[in-house]
Design an enzyme around this catalytic site. Structure first.
Site, PDB file in Angstrom:
ATOM      1  N   ASP A  74       1.695  -5.400  15.998  1.00 12.75           N
ATOM      2  CA  ASP A  74       2.162  -5.076  17.343  1.00 12.75           C
ATOM      3  C   ASP A  74       3.091  -3.863  17.385  1.00 12.75           C
ATOM      4  OD1 ASP A  74       0.759  -7.228  18.347  1.00 12.75           O
ATOM      5  OD2 ASP A  74       2.438  -8.626  18.020  1.00 12.75           O
ATOM      6  N   THR A  75       3.394  -3.298  16.218  1.00 13.43           N
ATOM      7  CA  THR A  75       4.298  -2.145  16.182  1.00 13.43           C
ATOM      8  C   THR A  75       3.588  -0.950  15.564  1.00 13.43           C
ATOM      9  OG1 THR A  75       5.184  -2.634  13.973  1.00 13.43           O
ATOM     10  CG2 THR A  75       6.212  -3.753  15.843  1.00 13.43           C
TER      11      THR A  75
ATOM     12  N   PHE B 140      -9.649   6.334  -2.969  1.00 12.32           N
ATOM     13  CA  PHE B 140      -8.994   5.632  -1.867  1.00 12.32           C
ATOM     14  C   PHE B 140      -9.786   4.379  -1.507  1.00 12.32           C
ATOM     15  CE2 PHE B 140      -7.976   5.010   2.684  1.00 12.32           C
ATOM     16  CZ  PHE B 140      -6.594   4.950   2.593  1.00 12.32           C
TER      17      PHE B 140
ATOM     18  N   SER C 181       0.812  -1.211   0.000  1.00 17.84           N
ATOM     19  CA  SER C 181       0.000   0.000   0.000  1.00 17.84           C
ATOM     20  C   SER C 181       0.851   1.268   0.000  1.00 17.84           C
ATOM     21  CB  SER C 181      -0.911   0.003   1.225  1.00 17.84           C
ATOM     22  OG  SER C 181      -1.844  -1.058   1.171  1.00 17.84           O
ATOM     23  N   PHE C 182       2.068   1.180   0.535  1.00 12.75           N
ATOM     24  CA  PHE C 182       2.943   2.338   0.585  1.00 12.75           C
ATOM     25  C   PHE C 182       3.289   2.837  -0.818  1.00 12.75           C
ATOM     26  CE2 PHE C 182       6.980   4.561   0.994  1.00 12.75           C
ATOM     27  CZ  PHE C 182       6.782   5.343   2.123  1.00 12.75           C
TER      28      PHE C 182
ATOM     29  N   HIS D 118       4.321   0.377  12.863  1.00 12.85           N
ATOM     30  CA  HIS D 118       4.454   0.309  11.400  1.00 12.85           C
ATOM     31  C   HIS D 118       3.098   0.530  10.729  1.00 12.85           C
ATOM     32  CE1 HIS D 118       6.213  -0.879   7.584  1.00 12.85           C
ATOM     33  NE2 HIS D 118       5.228  -1.746   7.408  1.00 12.85           N
TER      34      HIS D 118
ATOM     35  N   ALA E 199      -4.623  -3.148   1.576  1.00 15.52           N
ATOM     36  CA  ALA E 199      -5.091  -3.550   2.901  1.00 15.52           C
ATOM     37  C   ALA E 199      -3.943  -3.412   3.893  1.00 15.52           C
ATOM     38  CB  ALA E 199      -5.612  -4.983   2.880  1.00 15.52           C
ATOM     39  N   VAL E 200      -4.155  -2.595   4.914  1.00 26.08           N
ATOM     40  CA  VAL E 200      -3.168  -2.410   5.971  1.00 26.08           C
ATOM     41  C   VAL E 200      -3.799  -2.904   7.263  1.00 26.08           C
ATOM     42  CG1 VAL E 200      -1.653  -0.785   7.158  1.00 26.08           C
ATOM     43  CG2 VAL E 200      -2.297  -0.367   4.763  1.00 26.08           C
ATOM     44  N   ILE E 201      -3.173  -3.906   7.884  1.00 30.62           N
ATOM     45  CA  ILE E 201      -3.735  -4.532   9.086  1.00 30.62           C
ATOM     46  C   ILE E 201      -2.823  -4.249  10.268  1.00 30.62           C
ATOM     47  CG2 ILE E 201      -4.463  -6.722  10.129  1.00 30.62           C
ATOM     48  CD1 ILE E 201      -5.011  -7.732   7.278  1.00 30.62           C
TER      49      ILE E 201
END
Length: 235
Positions: free
Chosen positions: A164-165, A192, A135-136, A167, A159-161
């Site tokens: 734990d960070t 978008f 996605s970037f 990022h 898709a950005v999920i």
């Protein structure tokens, strides 16, 4: 002031006790304020407000502040409303930029968009699909496609999920700002369609599951925006 109170029928006790006998009739005008001349002659307020005032009467009663009924300043029949159409997609060309990362989510989104294009009479030869790593990278490619002037709209699917960070926040924000920048820079609508979800279940639900298919919604938005630009905002 005493002279006015004694002579005005509005302030008489009879008029207060018996509204039906009052000489004031229903009027579209309403008195806001009263001023008096320097002389001692009383102003017959009841006679003044009993009937609507003509323009000449208004000039002769400078001591009264009145609200007039006014027609709406905006004439609806003269206002132009420009909207895109979902029924005039024939001849419009579209590019779809799809992130390969989380393909288990992005491919159903792509299929939803393609199916919607087909149902709204967009020909397959008028659609180009471009795959990017994640996605970037969507924004840069979308801008390049928009500036090519080959397409009336560019769909951006990813898709950005959340993990734990931090990022997740960096990629989600970069993807959103990248798509926005691509549209502003190229002058072509860049839609978008990047999912930003807390977990995989949320993403799958939005890629054809219980929450519908966001890829299909993205295609509808692209058709409407392309139609709006092509038929109304093309300079």
């Amino acid at each position: 002031m005493a002279s006015f109170a004694a002579n005005s029928s509005l302030l008489s006790p009879n008029s207060l006790r018996s509204p039906a006998k009052s000489s004031i009739s229903s009027s579209p005008f309403r008195c806001l304020c009263i001023s008096f001349n320097n002389n001692d002659k009383p102003t017959n307020l009841a006679a003044t407000t009993a009937h609507p005032l003509s323009s000449s009467a208004l000039q002769s009663h400078k001591g009264l502040g009145l609200w007039e009924k006014k027609e709406s300043s905006s004439q609806t029949s003269a206002v132009r409303h420009l909207t895109g159409s979902l029924t005039s997609a024939e001849g419009l060309r579209f590019a779809i930029v799809v992130a390969r990362f989380n393909e288990i989510v992005t491919r159903p989104l792509l299929e939803g968009a393609l199916d919607t294009f087909k149902r709204y009479s967009v020909k397959e030869e008028d659609i180009d699909v471009v795959w990017v790593p994640g996605s970037f990278e969507i924004g840069l490619v979308a801008e390049k496609l928009g500036k090519s002037r080959k397409y009336q709209a560019v769909l951006c699917i990813g898709a950005v999920i959340r993990g734990d960070t931090s990022h997740y926040d960096a990629v989600a924000n970069s993807a959103a700002s990248g798509v926005l920048s691509a549209g502003l820079s190229s002058g072509v609508p860049c839609i978008f369609g990047v999912l930003t979800c807390d977990d995989m279940d949320q993403a799958l639900n939005r890629a054809g599951g219980k929450a519908g298919n966001k890829g299909s919604e993205t295609a509808l938005t692209a058709i409407e925006m392309a139609s709006l630009f092509e038929h109304h905002l093309k300079f």
